[in-house]
Design an enzyme around this catalytic site. Structure first.
Site, PDB file in Angstrom:
ATOM      1  N   HIS A  58       9.335   3.368 -14.043  1.00  0.00           N
ATOM      2  CA  HIS A  58       8.086   3.052 -13.321  1.00  0.00           C
ATOM      3  C   HIS A  58       8.323   1.899 -12.354  1.00  0.00           C
ATOM      4  O   HIS A  58       8.532   0.759 -12.782  1.00  0.00           O
ATOM      5  CB  HIS A  58       6.969   2.683 -14.304  1.00  0.00           C
ATOM      6  CG  HIS A  58       5.640   2.538 -13.637  1.00  0.00           C
ATOM      7  ND1 HIS A  58       4.575   3.377 -13.902  1.00  0.00           N
ATOM      8  CD2 HIS A  58       5.182   1.674 -12.693  1.00  0.00           C
ATOM      9  CE1 HIS A  58       3.540   3.030 -13.160  1.00  0.00           C
ATOM     10  NE2 HIS A  58       3.890   1.980 -12.416  1.00  0.00           N
ATOM     11  N   HIS A  60       7.615   0.462  -7.948  1.00  0.00           N
ATOM     12  CA  HIS A  60       6.953   0.627  -6.636  1.00  0.00           C
ATOM     13  C   HIS A  60       7.928   0.166  -5.551  1.00  0.00           C
ATOM     14  O   HIS A  60       7.925  -0.997  -5.150  1.00  0.00           O
ATOM     15  CB  HIS A  60       5.654  -0.184  -6.588  1.00  0.00           C
ATOM     16  CG  HIS A  60       4.614   0.345  -7.522  1.00  0.00           C
ATOM     17  ND1 HIS A  60       3.629   1.231  -7.122  1.00  0.00           N
ATOM     18  CD2 HIS A  60       4.427   0.151  -8.852  1.00  0.00           C
ATOM     19  CE1 HIS A  60       2.874   1.546  -8.169  1.00  0.00           C
ATOM     20  NE2 HIS A  60       3.341   0.901  -9.236  1.00  0.00           N
ATOM     21  N   GLN A 153      -3.045   5.465  -4.445  1.00  0.00           N
ATOM     22  CA  GLN A 153      -3.348   4.114  -4.941  1.00  0.00           C
ATOM     23  C   GLN A 153      -4.839   3.752  -4.832  1.00  0.00           C
ATOM     24  O   GLN A 153      -5.374   3.052  -5.678  1.00  0.00           O
ATOM     25  CB  GLN A 153      -2.520   3.098  -4.138  1.00  0.00           C
ATOM     26  CG  GLN A 153      -2.821   1.640  -4.460  1.00  0.00           C
ATOM     27  CD  GLN A 153      -1.608   0.869  -4.921  1.00  0.00           C
ATOM     28  OE1 GLN A 153      -0.480   1.108  -4.487  1.00  0.00           O
ATOM     29  NE2 GLN A 153      -1.826  -0.060  -5.811  1.00  0.00           N
ATOM     30  N   HIS A 211      -0.843   6.357 -13.307  1.00  0.00           N
ATOM     31  CA  HIS A 211      -1.346   5.062 -13.744  1.00  0.00           C
ATOM     32  C   HIS A 211      -2.635   5.396 -14.492  1.00  0.00           C
ATOM     33  O   HIS A 211      -3.593   5.876 -13.882  1.00  0.00           O
ATOM     34  CB  HIS A 211      -1.665   4.182 -12.546  1.00  0.00           C
ATOM     35  CG  HIS A 211      -0.456   3.635 -11.844  1.00  0.00           C
ATOM     36  ND1 HIS A 211       0.442   4.426 -11.189  1.00  0.00           N
ATOM     37  CD2 HIS A 211      -0.031   2.347 -11.714  1.00  0.00           C
ATOM     38  CE1 HIS A 211       1.389   3.648 -10.668  1.00  0.00           C
ATOM     39  NE2 HIS A 211       1.137   2.389 -10.970  1.00  0.00           N
ATOM     40  N   GLU A 214      -5.232   1.510 -16.866  1.00  0.00           N
ATOM     41  CA  GLU A 214      -4.629   0.171 -16.730  1.00  0.00           C
ATOM     42  C   GLU A 214      -5.765  -0.839 -16.636  1.00  0.00           C
ATOM     43  O   GLU A 214      -6.089  -1.366 -15.569  1.00  0.00           O
ATOM     44  CB  GLU A 214      -3.714   0.088 -15.501  1.00  0.00           C
ATOM     45  CG  GLU A 214      -2.903  -1.210 -15.481  1.00  0.00           C
ATOM     46  CD  GLU A 214      -2.044  -1.360 -14.234  1.00  0.00           C
ATOM     47  OE1 GLU A 214      -2.086  -0.487 -13.364  1.00  0.00           O
ATOM     48  OE2 GLU A 214      -1.348  -2.390 -14.136  1.00  0.00           O
ATOM     49  N   ASP A 310       7.942  -1.822 -13.048  1.00  0.00           N
ATOM     50  CA  ASP A 310       6.739  -1.801 -12.212  1.00  0.00           C
ATOM     51  C   ASP A 310       6.917  -2.530 -10.872  1.00  0.00           C
ATOM     52  O   ASP A 310       6.790  -1.928  -9.823  1.00  0.00           O
ATOM     53  CB  ASP A 310       5.540  -2.375 -12.970  1.00  0.00           C
ATOM     54  CG  ASP A 310       4.199  -1.831 -12.472  1.00  0.00           C
ATOM     55  OD1 ASP A 310       4.200  -1.007 -11.541  1.00  0.00           O
ATOM     56  OD2 ASP A 310       3.161  -2.221 -13.023  1.00  0.00           O
TER      57      ASP A 310
HETATM   58 FE   FE2 Z   1       2.579   0.711 -11.214  1.00  0.00          FE
END
Ligand code: FE2
Length: 437
Positions: A58, A60, A153, A211, A214, A310
């Site tokens: 995971h 970005h 997102q 996701h 969260e 992440d």
């Molecule tokens: Fe993430």
């Protein structure tokens, strides 16, 4: 029999020691003691740990290493990070994203990471992040497996063009369907997004990684929908829920129903310990919740569970160093996974567990598998986590592609061959005097 590469006197993560690993044509062809043969290159492990490479499930990559651009996240909060990303997105160019991502891949490989699943934001009509990371995926393919997730997102339904952009990204070759149901405007919209995204994945034969939940809100239960649609659509072993932090705060009785449903659907869980412990519980006074999902309970129910990193030096998180051992150490501490077997499992949570979730072919230390491995300056997986062990050599398809010099510690000093002599701690005369007065 001649080899391209032999790694001598290796200790494997399962404890087998004194083994030589022979590699030819990019694959492991033999693992045994005293493998006497010619080899073009020899790596002497010297009894240290040789492990399959780290896998980050995971990340970005479209945001990494952008720290300070266009300005710092001064407060260190998620809210300022989200605002910053909104400022950066229209400013950054495709070339800039490619350059940063390639630098990060170099760092990751030097740290023994040879596979990464990265989310890429599709809530930008230009899709320059998608174009950039597809280019990066091509460029790094010889030394790093990069799997991309189309990530809406700003919300599949909250952002007016997210769904169209997500479909375009998949048409362009992005590998996995992403989502963010807890960020949609309502619980109903979140549940609808999970349904739609799972159907898109089923139609196209793709994996899903959302996701999911969260948040600290125990009533954020989109993972229930994720399990339902995974089971309904036959997506077993192809669906992962990332973060799942609301499960930390859920009622135990509800969880006793939820976890077996997740197991039945063949879901995987990807907590991100560094980010979860940093971000969750921010609305609490004291006591503050940890926010990490229920790692041992999910694992014991039969789910694949892997730790992700992440973020590294981006709008949301100023720290990080592509170190999956740091990630494992945080997951271990936050999850209180201190039993010997649990600590060793934390090493699997950054190696074999994520490799399975990503569906990597040829992963593992066995004859016939890819000759991919990392030599660590540690004797076993627990010591590797304790020391954030130096990656002495990183091997990809039977070739050494990165080396780091061994680190000297106090235990390496002359006269102290790895053992502290209790005589060094004998009371001094002065101390005796004080004790006797
Ligand atoms: Fe993430």
């Amino acid at each position: 029999m001649a080899f391209d590469l032999i790694v001598t006197n290796a200790t494997l993560p399962d404890g087998r020691a004194g083994l030589d690993i022979g590699c030819r044509d990019g694959r492991i062809v033999a693992i045994e003691r005293g493998l006497a043969a010619e080899a073009a290159e020899t790596v002497e492990a010297g009894g240290q740990l040789v492990a399959p490479p780290f896998v980050d499930p995971h990340f970005h990559m479209d945001a990494t290493l952008s720290l300070g651009r266009p300005r710092m996240n001064v407060s260190g909060t998620l809210l300022e990070g989200i605002g910053l990303w909104g400022e950066l997105k229209p400013l950054q160019t495709r070339e800039e994203i490619v350059e940063r991502a390639l630098r990060y891949c170099d760092l990751a490989v030097s740290q023994g990471i040879l596979a990464i699943r990265s989310h890429v934001d599709v809530c930008d009509d230009s899709l320059k992040g998608v174009e950039a990371l597809l280019e990066v995926r091509r460029k790094v393919a010889p030394y790093l497996d990069l799997q991309l997730v189309a990530f809406p997102q700003d919300g599949l339904y909250r952002d007016p063009t997210a769904e169209a952009n997500l479909l375009r990204a998949l048409d362009m070759g992005v590998d996995v369907v992403g989502g963010i149901p807890h960020f949609e405007r309502t619980m109903e919209a979140g549940a609808a997004s999970v349904e739609r995204l799972c159907e898109i994945a089923a139609e196209r034969g793709l994996r899903v990684d959302m996701h999911c939940d969260e948040t600290d809100d125990p009533l954020s239960r989109h993972v229930e929908s994720l399990a339902y649609h995974a089971q309904r659509l036959g997506l077993r072993d192809r669906v992962a829920g990332s973060h799942l932090t609301s499960m930390h705060s859920m009622d135990n009785y509800y969880v006793s129903k939820l976890v077996p449903l997740m197991a039945e659907a063949g879901l995987a869980a990807i907590p991100n310990p560094l980010i979860n412990i940093m971000i969750q519980g921010r609305h609490d006074s004291y006591p503050k919740r940890r926010g990490q999902t229920r790692v041992p309970e999910l694992r014991d129910a039969g789910l694949a569970v892997a730790f992700g990193s992440d973020c590294v030096m981006d709008p949301w998180y100023s720290l990080g160093n592509a170190d999956m051992l740091e990630v494992a150490a945080m997951g271990l501490h936050v999850g209180q996974l201190s039993a010997r077997a649990d600590m060793a499992w934390c090493f699997e949570a950054v190696t074999s567990q994520p490799a399975g979730i990503l569906g990597l072919d040829g992963y593992g230390l066995a004859p016939g598998k890819n000759a991919d491995m990392v030599l660590l300056q540690a004797r076993d997986p627990v010591e590797a986590i304790r020391l954030k062990a130096t990656r002495l050599a990183v091997i990809r398809r039977g070739r050494v592609i990165a080396r780091t010099p061994a680190r000297r510690t106090a235990l390496d000093l002359p006269g102290r061959p790895g053992v502290v002599d209790p005589a060094d701690y004998a009371p001094s005369e002065q101390a005796d005097g004080i004790a006797g007065s």
